[in-house]
Design an enzyme around this catalytic site. Structure first.
Site, short mmCIF file in Angstrom:
data_model
loop_
_atom_site.label_atom_id
_atom_site.label_comp_id
_atom_site.label_asym_id
_atom_site.label_seq_id
_atom_site.Cartn_x
_atom_site.Cartn_y
_atom_site.Cartn_z
N GLU A 1 56.37 15.20 -33.69
CA GLU A 1 55.38 16.22 -34.08
C GLU A 1 54.12 15.52 -34.58
O GLU A 1 53.01 15.87 -34.21
CB GLU A 1 55.95 17.15 -35.17
CG GLU A 1 54.93 18.22 -35.58
CD GLU A 1 55.43 19.22 -36.62
OE1 GLU A 1 56.65 19.37 -36.79
OE2 GLU A 1 54.57 19.86 -37.26
N ARG B 1 58.65 23.84 -47.18
CA ARG B 1 59.77 24.56 -46.54
C ARG B 1 61.06 24.37 -47.35
O ARG B 1 61.93 25.23 -47.34
CB ARG B 1 59.95 24.14 -45.08
CG ARG B 1 60.78 25.13 -44.29
CD ARG B 1 60.85 24.80 -42.81
NE ARG B 1 59.82 25.46 -42.01
CZ ARG B 1 59.85 26.72 -41.61
NH1 ARG B 1 60.86 27.50 -41.93
NH2 ARG B 1 58.87 27.22 -40.88
N GLU C 1 65.84 25.36 -34.64
CA GLU C 1 66.26 24.67 -35.86
C GLU C 1 67.44 25.32 -36.58
O GLU C 1 68.29 24.61 -37.14
CB GLU C 1 65.08 24.58 -36.83
CG GLU C 1 63.96 23.74 -36.28
CD GLU C 1 62.72 23.84 -37.15
OE1 GLU C 1 62.04 24.89 -37.11
OE2 GLU C 1 62.43 22.89 -37.87
N1 LUZ Z 1 56.08 21.91 -38.64
C1 LUZ Z 1 55.02 22.35 -39.34
C2 LUZ Z 1 57.26 22.50 -38.75
O1 LUZ Z 1 53.96 21.75 -39.23
N2 LUZ Z 1 55.14 23.40 -40.14
C3 LUZ Z 1 56.30 24.06 -40.31
O2 LUZ Z 1 56.37 25.02 -41.06
C4 LUZ Z 1 57.41 23.59 -39.60
N3 LUZ Z 1 58.60 24.16 -39.76
C5 LUZ Z 1 59.64 23.69 -39.09
C6 LUZ Z 1 59.48 22.61 -38.26
N4 LUZ Z 1 58.31 22.03 -38.09
MO1 MOS Z 2 59.99 20.29 -35.77
S1 MOS Z 2 61.03 19.63 -37.32
O1 MOS Z 2 60.15 21.83 -35.50
O2 MOS Z 2 58.97 19.28 -35.05
#
Ligand code: LUZ
Ligand code: MOS
Length: 752
Positions: free
Chosen positions: A228, A306, A707
């Site tokens: 990510e 979170r 998830e």
């Molecule tokens: N990524 C993010 C995430 O940038 N914000 C989120 O709230 C999130 N939640 C789950 C997984 N990735």
């Molecule tokens: Mo994610 S932890 O939804 O990149």
């Protein structure tokens, strides 16, 4: 209409294209990074002379060569691309080597030496907290008045809970390939969940506008959150070298580099206090979360948030004070990982409940079920539950005849001396939407070609989760044409701009809605066009199964003919759809709002058998009821449940990340870091699709599934605990995950 995963044939034949399958352009060079051998210190001198003189080494770059900003921080600008004067973790990139081959680049990195004045190394989040070393100011979520309510509680328990990190272990390691183009442009092929992040940071590091940077992603061999944010640096390294050398540059990390240099799931250490009344209602809960963020922010502040959102899991607790600290340590920056802090938060309240149950001599399930959220209950962050968590729980009890299984377990434990069984319930409640409201937007570009075939582009990144198949299904559903007529394109920043990363389980929802919007607009134009062609009222026209109907009767005008005729009439057969999740908000000055489009619920019942001589164990069965809404692709969704569950079990039982006091990763290979294999999956796995029809904002009411299932794995920890208790009722079992066989053995014979 469900369809087979559109990637299944190319996957099976080995034809699916990943980064390493892309044919190389002539003259391609290869990058490798020299990472700091010390976790914290001041750089005194870097010696590159020997490396630079190696045959085949083209250039060696330091931060001084960066034409734009030496900065890649996602949320906070606290992360350099290449170290300047200090290093903050072992493996932190210091020097970039470019050579004729990947082998030479890697060999040259080994020849680089560095002199560093060492500073103290902190690897423990509580130490960092005590030193006042926080990434962001602490956050507190509060509902009711826990402080005063504790006085009214019949039972109060407190303790410590710890969860370790987790390596993503995507099968395809991090990597990218950058190819310079004409007029100062650059094309980057990146194994990233966030093409726009790669585009933005490349443009900033190179000092050029984003429109000169094209990022293209066909698919990833897994991401799990690890790509990510942390796919960015590798792509930027390639972009930087390609830009400066005017040659294509590729970097595909080897596994050990990837393990050593990238961040993982955040370890947490937490303190809890829970108060119950005489009827076992949870009246008050207080928790302090110490998040091990690593050396820079990366996504840690969002992960922290979170954790707070999920600190009461599926339970209604009227008085909660939850504090969270993001602690800066000298480890690689920890990052997104499936669940994104939620699992860490949920583990702690499950530990608190288990502690209470132990002390009261009752099964945890009694406390759990009594406190499940009901429709209208308020979460600590102000949103109200729209469903009953008990629905999945009760369904599991009835469907799987769990009371009978429990009786069998009691009988087994009475008869057996050296083997003991344990069980647990694990309810889940996971909020769907990025917690950062602005990220909840997506776009799709749909082209209908003049032969009737359709091409879709979205911001969704395919990483094995089947999102492309779902995007195709959305278009096929709206147009009611055969799936074979539709193709899903690679994810490309020149076709779709300003994408949110594929993350937060929300990719199919957000991008699917954008596809839906685009397709509906085109369909509407086609209906009007058909009415003109047929000289009838547009309201009477529908397109069904690829054929035009007038007043529900098929006429001799099919999809292809209609499309072609409409093209001849100069009708727009393309559309760009934009979707932004409606109704969500959050005010972090008061920490209240309605951040989630909806919640996903479920309950897993887990049974395990522990070998009480050796401490090893098997997972006998996981029987779960999961709230899918109305699944648009049960086969793909089942795959997500299976994979998520097993990944959660791995986190809870065997995956043990070890950094030594110097900040060196000891679990740096698959010989020292054990991940689940086919032998560690539950021997029996039952998944019940609970169809819920609540209005929700999921695409076609098919709830997000990426998830949530990971958190079913938490049940395994508590089932193991109960098996150990059956062997040794006085055992001391710390709430410290993973529950490895070694820890299980220690616990079996503790206090004995
Ligand atoms: N990524 C993010 C995430 O940038 N914000 C989120 O709230 C999130 N939640 C789950 C997984 N990735
Ligand atoms: Mo994610 S932890 O939804 O990149």
């Amino acid at each position: 209409m469900s369809i087979r995963n559109i990637d299944s044939f190319t996957h099976t034949r080995g034809e699916s294209v990943y980064l390493d399958d892309i044919p190389l352009v002539n003259g391609t060079l290869f990058a490798s990074v020299f990472g700091s051998p010390v976790a914290h210190g001041k750089i005194l001198q870097i010696n590159i002379t020997e490396a630079a003189s190696m045959e085949g080494v083209v250039r060696i770059f330091t931060y001084k060569d960066i034409p734009g900003k030496n900065q890649i921080g996602g949320i906070i600008p606290d992360e350099t691309l290449l170290a300047t004067d200090e290093v903050h973790y072992m493996g932190m990139p210091v020097v970039l080597v470019v050579a004729d081959s990947a082998e030479i680049a890697a060999a040259a990195v080994k020849k680089i030496t560095i002199e560093i004045e060492k500073y103290p190394v902190v690897t423990n989040p509580r130490t960092a907290h005590a030193n006042g070393s926080l990434i962001v100011p602490p956050r507190t979520f509060k509902i009711g008045d826990s402080e005063n309510i504790f006085e009214n509680c019949t039972h109060i328990f407190e303790g410590v809970a710890e969860t370790n990190g987790q390596e993503h272990l995507y099968i395809e390691t991090q990597g990218a390939y950058a190819i310079p183009g004409e007029n100062n442009s650059i094309r980057i092929i990146s194994s990233t969940q966030g093409p726009t992040a790669v585009q933005k940071h490349s443009s900033e590091v190179l000092g050029i506008a984003m429109h000169r940077v094209e990022v293209d992603t066909t698919r990833l061999g897994g991401g799990f959150g690890g790509k990510e944010d942390q796919a960015t640096s590798w792509a930027v390294f390639c972009a930087l070298a390609a830009w400066l050398l005017k040659k294509p540059v590729k970097y595909s990390l080897n596994r050990m580099e990837d393990l050593r240099m990238t961040g993982k799931r955040h370890p947490y250490s937490s303190d809890f206090r829970i108060g119950l009344d005489k009827d076992l209602k949870i009246l008050a809960y207080e928790v302090n979360f110490y998040q091990n963020a690593g050396a820079s922010a990366d996504l840690s502040p969002a992960v922290l948030e979170r954790t707070l959102f999920h600190c009461t899991n599926s339970y209604f607790v009227p008085n909660v004070t939850a504090k969270a600290f993001s602690c800066r340590t000298n480890l690689p920056p920890n990052t997104a990982f499936r669940g994104f802090g939620g699992p860490q938060g949920m583990f702690v309240i499950e530990a608190a409940i288990a502690k209470a149950a132990d002390a009261l001599g009752i099964p945890a399930a009694e406390i759990q079920q009594k406190n499940l959220v009901k429709t209208g209950d308020e979460f600590p962050y102000g949103q109200k539950a729209a469903s009953e968590a008990n629905e999945c729980w009760q369904k599991a009890i009835d469907l799987y005849e769990i009371n009978k299984i429990k009786d069998d377990i009691i009988r087994f434990n009475n008869e057996q001396v050296l083997f003991k069984k344990g069980f647990s319930f694990m309810p889940i409640c996971f909020g769907i939407s990025f917690t950062k409201i602005l990220m909840n937007q997506a776009r799709a570009l749909v082209h209908v070609y003049l032969d009737g075939s359709v091409n879709i582009s979205t911001g969704a990144v395919e990483m094995g989760q089947g999102v492309n198949t779902k995007m195709l299904q959305v278009a096929a559903n709206i147009f009611t044409i055969a799936p074979e007529k539709i193709r899903v394109n690679s994810t490309n920043t020149y076709r779709i701009a300003n994408t949110s990363p594929s993350a937060a389980s929300a990719t199919a929802d957000l991008n699917g809605k954008a596809v839906q919007i685009a397709c509906e607009k085109i369909l509407e134009r086609l209906r009007v066009s058909a009415a003109e062609i047929l000289a009838c009222d547009a309201a009477a026209v529908e397109i069904r199964n690829g054929v035009v109907q007038v007043n529900q009767k098929a006429v001799s005008l099919n999809w292809d003919e209609l499309v072609n005729a409409s093209y001849l009439k100069r009708i727009n057969l393309s559309e760009h759809g934009h979707y932004a999740t409606p109704g969500i908000n959050f005010d972090n000055t008061v920490e209240k709002g309605h951040p989630f489009a909806y919640h996903v619920y479920g309950t897993a019942f887990t049974t395990v058998t522990v070998d009480c001589i050796r401490g090893i164990y098997e997972i006998d069965a996981v029987k779960l009821v999961h709230d899918f809404g109305t699944s648009m692709n049960p086969l793909i969704d089942r795959g997500q449940i299976e994979g998520g569950l097993v990944q959660g079990i791995g986190w809870m039982t065997m995956e043990e990340i070890v950094y030594d006091e110097e900040g060196r990763l000891r679990s740096n290979a698959l010989s020292t870091y054990k991940v689940p294999d086919i032998y560690s999956v539950p021997k029996e796995l039952d998944i019940h699709f609970l169809e819920t029809t609540n209005d929700n904002l999921a695409i076609f009411r098919s709830k997000a599934v990426g998830e949530p299932p990971l958190m079913y794995g938490i049940g395994t920890f508590f089932a193991l605990r109960n098996a150990i208790k059956a062997f040794n009722p006085h055992s001391d079992i710390p709430f410290s995950a993973p529950m490895t066989p070694e820890k299980t053995l220690m616990a079996l014979y503790s206090n004995k």
